[in-house]
Design a protein around this motif. Structure first.
Motif, short mmCIF file in Angstrom:
data_model
loop_
_atom_site.label_atom_id
_atom_site.label_comp_id
_atom_site.label_asym_id
_atom_site.label_seq_id
_atom_site.Cartn_x
_atom_site.Cartn_y
_atom_site.Cartn_z
N UNK A 211 0.81 -1.21 0.00
CA UNK A 211 0.00 0.00 0.00
C UNK A 211 0.84 1.25 0.00
N UNK A 212 0.16 2.36 0.21
CA UNK A 212 0.80 3.67 0.14
C UNK A 212 0.52 4.48 1.40
N UNK A 213 1.51 5.21 1.83
CA UNK A 213 1.34 6.20 2.89
C UNK A 213 1.40 7.58 2.23
N UNK A 214 0.33 8.35 2.40
CA UNK A 214 0.31 9.71 1.86
C UNK A 214 0.80 10.65 2.95
N UNK A 215 1.90 11.33 2.68
CA UNK A 215 2.45 12.26 3.66
C UNK A 215 2.16 13.69 3.21
N UNK A 216 2.05 14.58 4.18
CA UNK A 216 1.76 16.00 3.91
C UNK A 216 0.50 16.12 3.04
N UNK A 217 -0.52 15.37 3.42
CA UNK A 217 -1.75 15.34 2.63
C UNK A 217 -2.51 16.66 2.79
N UNK A 218 -2.64 17.39 1.67
CA UNK A 218 -3.35 18.67 1.70
C UNK A 218 -4.78 18.56 1.19
N UNK A 242 1.01 21.91 10.76
CA UNK A 242 2.12 22.69 11.30
C UNK A 242 2.71 22.05 12.55
N UNK A 243 1.86 21.44 13.39
CA UNK A 243 2.35 20.79 14.60
C UNK A 243 3.27 19.62 14.23
N UNK A 244 2.87 18.82 13.23
CA UNK A 244 3.71 17.71 12.78
C UNK A 244 5.02 18.22 12.18
N UNK A 245 4.93 19.26 11.37
CA UNK A 245 6.12 19.80 10.74
C UNK A 245 7.12 20.30 11.78
N UNK A 246 6.61 21.03 12.77
CA UNK A 246 7.49 21.61 13.80
C UNK A 246 8.13 20.51 14.65
N UNK A 247 7.35 19.52 15.06
CA UNK A 247 7.90 18.45 15.90
C UNK A 247 8.89 17.59 15.13
N UNK A 249 10.79 18.66 12.66
CA UNK A 249 12.00 19.48 12.52
C UNK A 249 12.82 19.51 13.79
N UNK A 250 12.15 19.31 14.93
CA UNK A 250 12.83 19.31 16.22
C UNK A 250 13.15 17.89 16.71
N UNK A 251 13.06 16.92 15.80
CA UNK A 251 13.39 15.52 16.11
C UNK A 251 12.57 14.97 17.27
N UNK A 252 11.29 15.23 17.25
CA UNK A 252 10.40 14.71 18.29
C UNK A 252 9.55 13.58 17.74
N UNK A 253 9.46 12.50 18.49
CA UNK A 253 8.61 11.37 18.11
C UNK A 253 7.15 11.72 18.39
N UNK A 254 6.29 11.54 17.40
CA UNK A 254 4.86 11.81 17.60
C UNK A 254 4.04 10.52 17.61
N UNK A 255 4.67 9.40 17.23
CA UNK A 255 3.96 8.12 17.20
C UNK A 255 3.89 7.47 18.57
N UNK A 256 3.36 8.17 19.53
CA UNK A 256 3.22 7.66 20.90
C UNK A 256 1.76 7.32 21.18
N UNK A 257 1.50 6.21 21.84
CA UNK A 257 0.11 5.81 22.09
C UNK A 257 -0.69 6.86 22.85
N UNK A 258 -0.02 7.64 23.71
CA UNK A 258 -0.74 8.62 24.53
C UNK A 258 -0.74 10.02 23.94
N UNK A 259 -0.21 10.18 22.73
CA UNK A 259 -0.14 11.50 22.11
C UNK A 259 -1.31 11.75 21.17
#
Length: 329
Positions: A211-218, A242-247, A249-259
């Protein structure tokens, strides 16, 4: 010394011992090896770092291998830190007369094991050959004996040499996932990967596209249309946010179960694991352009042939040929 050599009878007795029978029971553990391809800058590393982290949080044993010469796959996972690559470590150890150990090249964070193959410096070697050398070294380190649920390979899709097509050409993975966005260049690369899968399936290969993952889907829908056209599912659509882009760029993991983005990557983890490999039907160039508005791609441009007069900047008349033609004898 001669007294210690085995007798012919002892050798015959040893040769008569039957080997252990081939295992015919149920498979208790099978590693899914998934190769993720995409254009440089399409968000492969962002997607994979967060996907691997989510899988580990779900209790899976995950190995992430960066196969991009930029060696940036694991940067986000390790908070911006770069880890020693297999290629550079191998070269350094060879000069010192030492063997590469797994602890020299593999590192872990919160249950995710990760390493980078690396590549040569610009103009100093072949990146594809570096990939091949890296996997040869991994095999020496016991790659086929490691006990992981998932091995995720990050491959640069807009390089077409054989080294980068290794997982598809040699059945080193069970399935491929393509990462793209609503732009022509990333979909062009995704389509090329589908062509490679189709080509090697015709030669007897077994790899398919999950399958495909669509990133930066506008929301413009071109990537969705592409997936439908080639016959592959969309595993996840990561929004242009913007929240994803900023995090990121700052090397923050967003794939957390509690996020807040946890459910998105949890769904991606489930879909990536369960999606079967399918044979895609890649588009020709006109079909790919047809996914976009003509004014966005130049699809309304007509090709006008050039003439010899055009090439010379003025008039031109053909001259008799000076070629000597001999009669057949």
């Amino acid at each position: 010394m001669l007294d210690t050599l085995p007798t012919p009878d002892a050798l015959r007795a040893e040769a008569a011992i039957e080997p252990d029978p081939v295992h015919t029971g149920p498979v208790t553990k099978e590693t899914q090896i998934i190769a993720i391809y995409g254009k440089g800058g399409s968000g492969k590393s962002f997607t994979l770092s967060n996907l691997s982290y989510m899988m580990a949080q779900q209790g899976k044993r995950v190995l992430l291998i960066g196969c991009d010469p930029k060696s940036d796959t694991t940067s986000l996972l390790f908070g911006g830190k770069s880890c020693p690559t297999i290629i550079e470590t191998s070269a350094r150890k060879k000069l010192a007369g030492e063997e590469v150990r797994i602890e020299d090249v593999c590192f872990q964070r919160d249950g995710v094991f990760a390493m980078e193959l690396g590549g040569p410096e610009v103009g100093r070697g072949c990146g594809g050959r570096g990939i091949i050398h890296g996997f040869e070294l991994l095999e020496k380190l016991g790659f086929h004996e490691w006990g992981f649920d998932y091995v995720l390979l990050d491959f640069l899709g807009d390089v077409v040499c054989g080294g980068f097509g290794l997982p598809i050409a040699r059945d080193m993975c069970q399935k491929v996932i393509v990462v793209g966005a609503n732009d022509l260049q990333s979909l062009y690369v995704a389509n090329n990967v589908c062509k490679a899968v189709q080509y090697f399936r015709k030669l007897g290969g077994n790899v398919g596209v999950a399958g495909m993952v669509i990133n930066k889907d506008d929301g413009t829908g071109e990537a969705q249309a592409f997936a439908r056209a080639v016959g592959i599912p969309v595993l996840a659509a990561i929004p242009a946010n913007e929240d994803l882009r900023r995090k990121s760029a700052n090397y923050q993991i967003v794939g957390r179960p509690d996020g807040p983005w946890g459910p998105l990557f949890a769904e991606l983890a489930e879909n990536a694991a369960k999606a079967p490999p399918v044979l895609p039907t890649p588009l020709d160039h006109d079909g790919l352009l047809g996914l976009f508005k003509p004014e966005d791609t130049g699809g309304n441009v007509t090709l006008v042939p050039a003439t010899q007069a055009d090439m010379r900047g003025g008039s031109w008349a053909p001259k008799p040929s000076l070629e000597v033609i001999y009669d057949n004898v």
